[in-house]
Design an enzyme around this catalytic site. Structure first.
Site, PDB file in Angstrom:
ATOM      1  N   ARG A  21       7.952  14.435  -5.054  1.00  0.00           N
ATOM      2  CA  ARG A  21       9.105  13.746  -5.648  1.00  0.00           C
ATOM      3  C   ARG A  21       8.937  13.637  -7.143  1.00  0.00           C
ATOM      4  NH1 ARG A  21      10.405   9.209  -1.117  1.00  0.00           N
ATOM      5  NH2 ARG A  21      10.821  10.767   0.466  1.00  0.00           N
ATOM      6  N   SER A 112      14.848  10.646  -0.594  1.00  0.00           N
ATOM      7  CA  SER A 112      15.041   9.485   0.274  1.00  0.00           C
ATOM      8  C   SER A 112      15.881   8.385  -0.361  1.00  0.00           C
ATOM      9  CB  SER A 112      13.681   8.967   0.714  1.00  0.00           C
ATOM     10  OG  SER A 112      13.832   7.993   1.698  1.00  0.00           O
ATOM     11  N   HIS A 113      15.295   7.217  -0.497  1.00  0.00           N
ATOM     12  CA  HIS A 113      16.020   6.040  -0.968  1.00  0.00           C
ATOM     13  C   HIS A 113      16.074   5.938  -2.491  1.00  0.00           C
ATOM     14  CE1 HIS A 113      11.794   5.577  -0.574  1.00  0.00           C
ATOM     15  NE2 HIS A 113      11.817   4.617  -1.452  1.00  0.00           N
ATOM     16  N   LYS A 125      10.222  18.568   0.742  1.00  0.00           N
ATOM     17  CA  LYS A 125       9.235  18.252   1.773  1.00  0.00           C
ATOM     18  C   LYS A 125       9.214  19.361   2.817  1.00  0.00           C
ATOM     19  CE  LYS A 125       9.881  15.001   5.029  1.00  0.00           C
ATOM     20  NZ  LYS A 125       9.926  13.708   5.722  1.00  0.00           N
ATOM     21  N   ASP A 276      19.522   5.075   4.564  1.00  0.00           N
ATOM     22  CA  ASP A 276      19.155   5.444   3.190  1.00  0.00           C
ATOM     23  C   ASP A 276      19.630   6.853   2.830  1.00  0.00           C
ATOM     24  OD1 ASP A 276      17.344   6.844   4.780  1.00  0.00           O
ATOM     25  OD2 ASP A 276      15.784   6.790   3.260  1.00  0.00           O
ATOM     26  N   ASP A 278      18.437   9.896   2.845  1.00  0.00           N
ATOM     27  CA  ASP A 278      18.262  11.029   3.759  1.00  0.00           C
ATOM     28  C   ASP A 278      18.398  10.629   5.232  1.00  0.00           C
ATOM     29  OD1 ASP A 278      15.865   9.572   3.506  1.00  0.00           O
ATOM     30  OD2 ASP A 278      14.667  11.280   4.156  1.00  0.00           O
ATOM     31  N   ASP A 280      16.814   8.428   7.233  1.00  0.00           N
ATOM     32  CA  ASP A 280      15.722   8.094   8.151  1.00  0.00           C
ATOM     33  C   ASP A 280      15.406   6.598   8.190  1.00  0.00           C
ATOM     34  OD1 ASP A 280      14.590   8.074   5.652  1.00  0.00           O
ATOM     35  OD2 ASP A 280      12.952   9.452   6.129  1.00  0.00           O
ATOM     36  N   ARG A 281      16.000   5.823   7.282  1.00  0.00           N
ATOM     37  CA  ARG A 281      15.741   4.376   7.303  1.00  0.00           C
ATOM     38  C   ARG A 281      16.911   3.623   7.914  1.00  0.00           C
ATOM     39  NH1 ARG A 281      12.397   2.490   2.028  1.00  0.00           N
ATOM     40  NH2 ARG A 281      10.975   4.260   1.989  1.00  0.00           N
ATOM     41  N   GLU A 363       7.217  -1.022   8.231  1.00  0.00           N
ATOM     42  CA  GLU A 363       7.879  -2.199   7.659  1.00  0.00           C
ATOM     43  C   GLU A 363       8.955  -1.804   6.650  1.00  0.00           C
ATOM     44  OE1 GLU A 363       7.367  -2.553   4.218  1.00  0.00           O
ATOM     45  OE2 GLU A 363       6.077  -0.802   4.383  1.00  0.00           O
ATOM     46  N   SER A 364       8.888  -0.575   6.140  1.00  0.00           N
ATOM     47  CA  SER A 364       9.791  -0.110   5.086  1.00  0.00           C
ATOM     48  C   SER A 364      11.121   0.381   5.663  1.00  0.00           C
ATOM     49  CB  SER A 364       9.118   0.991   4.293  1.00  0.00           C
ATOM     50  OG  SER A 364       8.641   2.007   5.173  1.00  0.00           O
ATOM     51  N   LYS A 375      11.305   9.296  11.282  1.00  0.00           N
ATOM     52  CA  LYS A 375      12.008   8.052  11.548  1.00  0.00           C
ATOM     53  C   LYS A 375      13.494   8.357  11.504  1.00  0.00           C
ATOM     54  CE  LYS A 375      11.298   6.327   6.772  1.00  0.00           C
ATOM     55  NZ  LYS A 375      10.333   7.238   6.142  1.00  0.00           N
ATOM     56  N   ARG A 495       2.551  -2.417  -4.094  1.00  0.00           N
ATOM     57  CA  ARG A 495       3.190  -3.098  -2.969  1.00  0.00           C
ATOM     58  C   ARG A 495       2.208  -4.124  -2.410  1.00  0.00           C
ATOM     59  NH1 ARG A 495       7.541   0.048  -2.727  1.00  0.00           N
ATOM     60  NH2 ARG A 495       7.416   2.297  -2.393  1.00  0.00           N
TER      61      ARG A 495
HETATM   62  C1  VG1 Z   1       7.404   4.415   1.163  1.00  0.00           C
HETATM   63  C2  VG1 Z   1       7.217   3.475   2.341  1.00  0.00           C
HETATM   64  C3  VG1 Z   1       6.687   4.236   3.530  1.00  0.00           C
HETATM   65  C4  VG1 Z   1       7.631   5.402   3.860  1.00  0.00           C
HETATM   66  C5  VG1 Z   1       7.819   6.270   2.634  1.00  0.00           C
HETATM   67  C6  VG1 Z   1       8.834   7.374   2.854  1.00  0.00           C
HETATM   68  O1  VG1 Z   1       6.170   4.979   0.797  1.00  0.00           O
HETATM   69  O2  VG1 Z   1       6.357   2.424   2.001  1.00  0.00           O
HETATM   70  O3  VG1 Z   1       6.543   3.361   4.623  1.00  0.00           O
HETATM   71  O4  VG1 Z   1       7.117   6.186   4.905  1.00  0.00           O
HETATM   72  O5  VG1 Z   1       8.281   5.469   1.536  1.00  0.00           O
HETATM   73  O6  VG1 Z   1      10.074   6.828   3.180  1.00  0.00           O
HETATM   74  P1  VG1 Z   1       5.313   4.419  -0.447  1.00  0.00           P
HETATM   75  O7  VG1 Z   1       4.115   5.327  -0.547  1.00  0.00           O
HETATM   76  O8  VG1 Z   1       6.213   4.450  -1.630  1.00  0.00           O
HETATM   77  O9  VG1 Z   1       4.943   3.012  -0.091  1.00  0.00           O
HETATM   78  V1  VG1 Z   1      11.512   7.641   2.895  1.00  0.00           V
HETATM   79  O10 VG1 Z   1      12.707   6.926   3.677  1.00  0.00           O
HETATM   80  O11 VG1 Z   1      10.991   8.936   2.200  1.00  0.00           O
HETATM   81  O12 VG1 Z   1      11.811   8.838   3.720  1.00  0.00           O
HETATM   82 CO    CO Z   2      14.335   8.156   3.692  1.00  0.00          CO
END
Ligand code: VG1
Ligand code: CO
Length: 542
Positions: A21, A112-113, A125, A276, A278, A280-281, A363-364, A375, A495
């Site tokens: 990213r 992602s988000h 990815k 989110d 993409d 997955d959340r 938890e995310s 996810k 975090r």
């Molecule tokens: C964060 C979250 C993690 C999640 C990752 C990808 O990673 O804490 O739980 O799997 O994002 O999520 P980090 O290393 O920033 O804590 V996402 O929705 O890419 O697909």
């Molecule tokens: Co995502």
């Protein structure tokens, strides 16, 4: 025509928690994306003539990189590429297409988000043939290749139409443009009781699903409104936009606060959900009740047999280490295994493939199961709808009964974003150095039982992943976890995760930050968060 192009390596292409990213201008550097994609292929063997799935979340630069990926795949000998119409496929949908059509793997274009746009984030990815994110041994190999790449192969493909469903030949390779939603919607129909959910909507139940102008809009319109009969307008912000309307497509109480406010207002819907960038959340909100992702995993597990796809019960539950132990209590009651993995979905793949776990969560705002190897936001929302339709109770009643049965795990995460990297590293180094001296000491009246840096021993392939987050465990089960994010694109993100267990129903209704105040204070006493970051409060609290 296939060309071999000479190139120079970049030194910053290390995949993080979820792929590579970076800011868009970084990806726009000459050969930056080409190098990374060729490095992925250089790390793989045996794909000649096989199928590659490509899709993204529609963010800025998606189409450009898809065109490059198709041209490089053709030049490297793939037999076929399946690409979502308009370049759109949610992350769980890519996972499903890989599995359903027995593809060799897939490339997902998403950050992602994280926000999108010319100056925002982009990502690439690679997912393997089980549909899941490449494990560390492959991402390490990809990184090694990026550091020594000297050339890439690319086919001249001219302007390619990825907006019309159908097949074309490109430089000896088939390109099939597929509907992004159909396969996924069909899979959902096999897992959940669509008739019961249809009856729920028919009975006047109202929800808002906020797609946040990201990838899940088309999925929500098709599944919720068309197949399940929810009224038009149930799916909100459903048109994917290249910049997500200028917002963070991050479904949490900060970036989807409007949704929370809607559901809490007396005239608002009964239920709110969001996903989110993409797809997955997921975020789940009932009237008067925001469901934490950790609780959501536990409640889905405890009620799993209500959904037809899980009627035979669960083999086990897996959760990332910082995720609360609420699911562990459900596993204990069900007499099934529970697995604690490092942060990032890639660690669940082996457990799912081996049949050790059926549902997984982070938890995310990440929840999923063995139906794919990512996810899955829409899946989690449908699971909740299935539970609500079967139990005919409100979200609030279901959550409160769950706490009464299992106890409540108060839980919160504090993020300190865009901290200077050197300062964040200093905090972690100082804390690591004193871990061994912490057990037995007391902070704010709480005694530390154990302190370590989490290491994961994969029970399936025996691999070991070290330094996956610092845990400070107190007597009585409370804990603080600290780790640095692996998905950010500027500076470091610290975090800090807090968890406290409360068995007594009479004390389960304290405001979360208040319930965790001692732990929050203790974390600062131990790790010097304010001193090191120079901040007096977190950027984001979830
Ligand atoms: C964060 C979250 C993690 C999640 C990752 C990808 O990673 O804490 O739980 O799997 O994002 O999520 P980090 O290393 O920033 O804590 V996402 O929705 O890419 O697909
Ligand atoms: Co995502």
């Amino acid at each position: 025509m296939i060309r071999t192009v000479h190139t120079k390596p970049y030194d910053d292409q290390k995949p993080g928690t979820s792929g590579l990213r970076k800011k868009v201008p970084v990806f726009q550097q000459e050969h930056y994306a080409e190098n990374f994609i060729q490095s992925i292929f250089n790390s793989l063997e045996g794909f000649a003539g096989k199928t590659l799935v490509i899709g993204g979340d529609g963010r800025f630069y998606n189409r450009e990189v898809i065109a490059k990926a198709i041209a490089i795949a053709a030049a490297n000998g793939f037999g076929k590429v399946m690409v979502g119409q308009g370049g759109i496929l949610s992350t769980p949908a890519v996972s499903n297409v890989i599995r359903k059509y027995k593809a060799f793997g897939g490339i997902i274009l998403s950050a992602s988000h994280n926000p999108g746009g010319p100056h925002e984030d982009f990502g690439i990815k690679y997912n393997i043939e089980n549909g899941g994110p490449a494990p560390e041994k492959i991402t390490d190999l990809i990184f090694a290749h990026t550091k020594k790449i000297a050339e890439f192969r690319i086919a001249e493909i001219g302007k390619l139409d990825i907006d019309t469903i159908g097949e074309t030949e490109v430089a000896g390779m088939t390109v099939q443009v597929i509907d992004p939603v159909t396969d996924y919607a069909e899979l959902m129909e096999t897992l959940f009781d669509f008739d019961a959910i249809r009856a729920l909507f028919k009975g006047g139940f109202r929800m808002h699903f906020d797609a946040m102008h990201a990838v899940t809009g088309p999925y929500a319109v098709e599944i919720l409104e068309k197949r399940l009969g929810a009224p038009k307008g149930t799916a909100r912000n459903f048109r994917p936009l290249e910049d997500f309307g200028g917002h963070h497509p991050d479904p949490n109480l900060v970036h989807a606060k409007h949704l929370y406010d809607d559901v809490m207002s007396p005239s608002g819907p009964d239920f709110g959900a969001a996903s989110d960038g993409d797809g997955d959340r997921n975020m789940i909100i009932g009237k008067g009740m925001f469901v934490t992702p950790s609780d959501s995993l536990a409640i889905i597990a405890a009620n799993a047999t209500l959904a037809p796809g899980y009627a035979k019960g669960l083999a086990g539950i897996a959760r990332s280490m910082p995720t609360s132990a609420a699911a562990d209590r459900v596993a204990e009651k069900l007499g099934i295994g529970v697995y604690e993995t490092p942060t990032g979905w890639k660690f669940f793949g082996n457990l799912l493939d081996a049949g050790k776990a059926t549902v997984c969560g982070e938890e995310s705002f990440g929840t999923g199961s063995n139906h794919v190897r990512e996810k899955d936001g829409v899946w989690a929302v449908l699971f909740w709808l299935n539970i609500l339709a079967a139990r005919k109770e409100s979200v609030m009643a279901i959550v409160e009964k769950h706490w009464a049965d299992f106890g409540r795990n108060y839980y919160s995460r504090h993020d300190y974003e865009e901290v200077e990297s050197a300062r964040a590293d200093a905090l972690v180094a100082e804390l690591r150095a004193k871990l061994a001296s912490l057990p037995g000491t007391s902070v704010r009246g709480m005694t530390i039982a154990k302190a370590d840096d989490f290491a994961y021993h994969d029970p399936v392939d025996g691999s070991v992943s070290k330094n996956q987050g610092i845990r400070i465990l107190f007597e009585g089960g409370s804990r603080v976890v600290l780790r640095l994010s692996g998905t950010g694109t500027s500076g470091a993100t610290l975090r800090v995760y807090f968890e406290r267990y409360e068995a007594d129903p009479a004390r389960q209704h304290v405001e979360t930050q208040t319930a965790l105040a001692d732990l929050i204070g203790a974390a600062d006493d131990i790790a010097g968060i304010r001193k090191h970051t120079g901040r007096d409060k977190p950027t984001v609290i979830t």
